[in-house]
Scaffold this active site. Structure first.
Site, PDB file in Angstrom:
ATOM      1  CG  ASP A 169      46.514  -2.164  44.202  1.00  0.00           C
ATOM      2  OD1 ASP A 169      47.001  -1.527  45.147  1.00  0.00           O
ATOM      3  OD2 ASP A 169      46.133  -3.345  44.284  1.00  0.00           O
ATOM      4  CG  ASN A 177      54.425  -9.321  50.361  1.00  0.00           C
ATOM      5  OD1 ASN A 177      55.551  -9.347  49.879  1.00  0.00           O
ATOM      6  ND2 ASN A 177      53.711  -8.208  50.437  1.00  0.00           N
ATOM      7  CG  HIS A 182      57.519  -9.009  53.843  1.00  0.00           C
ATOM      8  ND1 HIS A 182      56.451  -8.261  53.373  1.00  0.00           N
ATOM      9  CD2 HIS A 182      57.086  -9.595  54.988  1.00  0.00           C
ATOM     10  CE1 HIS A 182      55.430  -8.374  54.208  1.00  0.00           C
ATOM     11  NE2 HIS A 182      55.787  -9.177  55.192  1.00  0.00           N
ATOM     12  CG  ASP A 186      61.228  -5.954  49.441  1.00  0.00           C
ATOM     13  OD1 ASP A 186      60.065  -5.499  49.525  1.00  0.00           O
ATOM     14  OD2 ASP A 186      62.036  -5.946  50.389  1.00  0.00           O
ATOM     15  CD  GLU A 212      49.601  -3.788  47.843  1.00  0.00           C
ATOM     16  OE1 GLU A 212      48.523  -4.311  48.179  1.00  0.00           O
ATOM     17  OE2 GLU A 212      50.472  -3.454  48.655  1.00  0.00           O
TER      18      GLU A 212
END
Length: 290
Positions: A169, A177, A182, A186, A212
């Site tokens: 994680d 973010n 976003h 990405d 994630e």
């Protein structure tokens, strides 16, 4: 050599029917969309892990049926299965296959696609879309669970090689973010995928299983070796300089590692333990392997 792992783990090997190989495509059953290139002269199907294509269903015999190439034709032979092998709905003993024939083994239905049929490439593309994460190109959660179930099934039988699973994680990913949007998130995920992929063993299988969150399946790797590998991977990620919208930043990972052990009976046992270990890594301060 078994084709089963090749079928599951490599969705795009370039060996389509258009390139000279006939294939089978699962059109009904738990492994829907799986494509099996018929490269070899013979392919065995059954419940036993030694079969070339394994179907882990109770109503499938250990050695259920077999496809054999005779010149330019494939023949389907029932191997004395309890519930019979059905070809286009009819039980058979030994019959040649025609393009488009449907083979039923237990609850699984496979379609035979002859060499030169462009439908093979269509099914290959559908299969790839079904098993891949669109952003990273990694396997998705559904396919990872399917692979894990395949490995666990071996360990319910005679084969007992080590098996480890890690759940990774990204630490504080929400902050990325929030600060960079976003699209920035990405970009970070795609860059991270490249770093992770560069640091895998040849047998490892990596998947994106959440926003994630990633899973790393390590067949043949025990718990100690798995943790050492994850420490190396996490160090590589921590040392990598990510660039998001021309800004340099660093990411760290937390990872939970679990190994298959006596007393486990299902994939959920391994997933649950890996999740528990990840929680320990997070609650212990992040940027660590537990």
């Amino acid at each position: 050599m078994s084709t089963d792992a090749d079928t599951i783990l490599s969705g795009s090997d370039g060996d389509s029917a258009q390139n000279g190989h006939a294939c089978l495509v699962v059109i009904r059953g738990a492994r829907l969309g799986t494509r099996i290139p018929l490269k070899n002269a013979q392919l065995s199907i059954g419940r036993d892990h030694g079969c070339d294509f394994q179907i882990a269903e109770r109503n499938v015999s250990r050695s259920h049926c077999r496809l054999t190439r005779h010149s330019d034709a494939f023949w389907l032979e029932d191997l004395g299965s309890t519930n019979r092998t059905l070809l286009n709905g009819q039980p058979i003993d030994n019959k040649p296959l025609a393009d488009g024939d449907q083979i039923r083994v237990g609850n699984t239905v496979l379609k035979f696609i002859g060499a030169g049929n462009i439908e093979a490439d269509y099914h290959l593309e559908l299969h790839e879309n079904a098993i891949r994460d669109a952003l990273t190109g990694l396997y998705n959660r559904r396919h990872m669970v399917s692979l894990l179930e395949h490995e666990v099934h071996k360990r319910r039988n005679a084969e007992k090689p080590p098996l480890s699973l890690a759940i990774l994680d990204i630490d504080h990913f929400k902050q990325i973010n929030d600060e960079m949007g976003h699209l920035g998130g990405d970009s970070a995920l795609r860059q991270l995928t490249a770093v992770l992929t560069e640091n895998l063993d040849s047998r490892d299988v990596l998947a994106r299983i959440g926003g994630e969150e990633f899973a790393l399946l390590m067949p043949g790797t025990d718990a100690e070796a798995a943790r050492e590998r994850l420490r190396s991977i996490c160090a590589a990620v921590e040392g990598y300089r990510f660039r998001i919208e021309d800004k340099a930043c660093r990411l760290t990972l937390s990872a939970g590692v679990a190994a298959w052990r006596d007393g486990m009976t299902a994939t959920s046992d391994l997933l649950r333990l890996a999740d528990e270990q990840l929680y320990q890594a997070k609650s212990g301060g992040r940027n660590r392997v537990c």
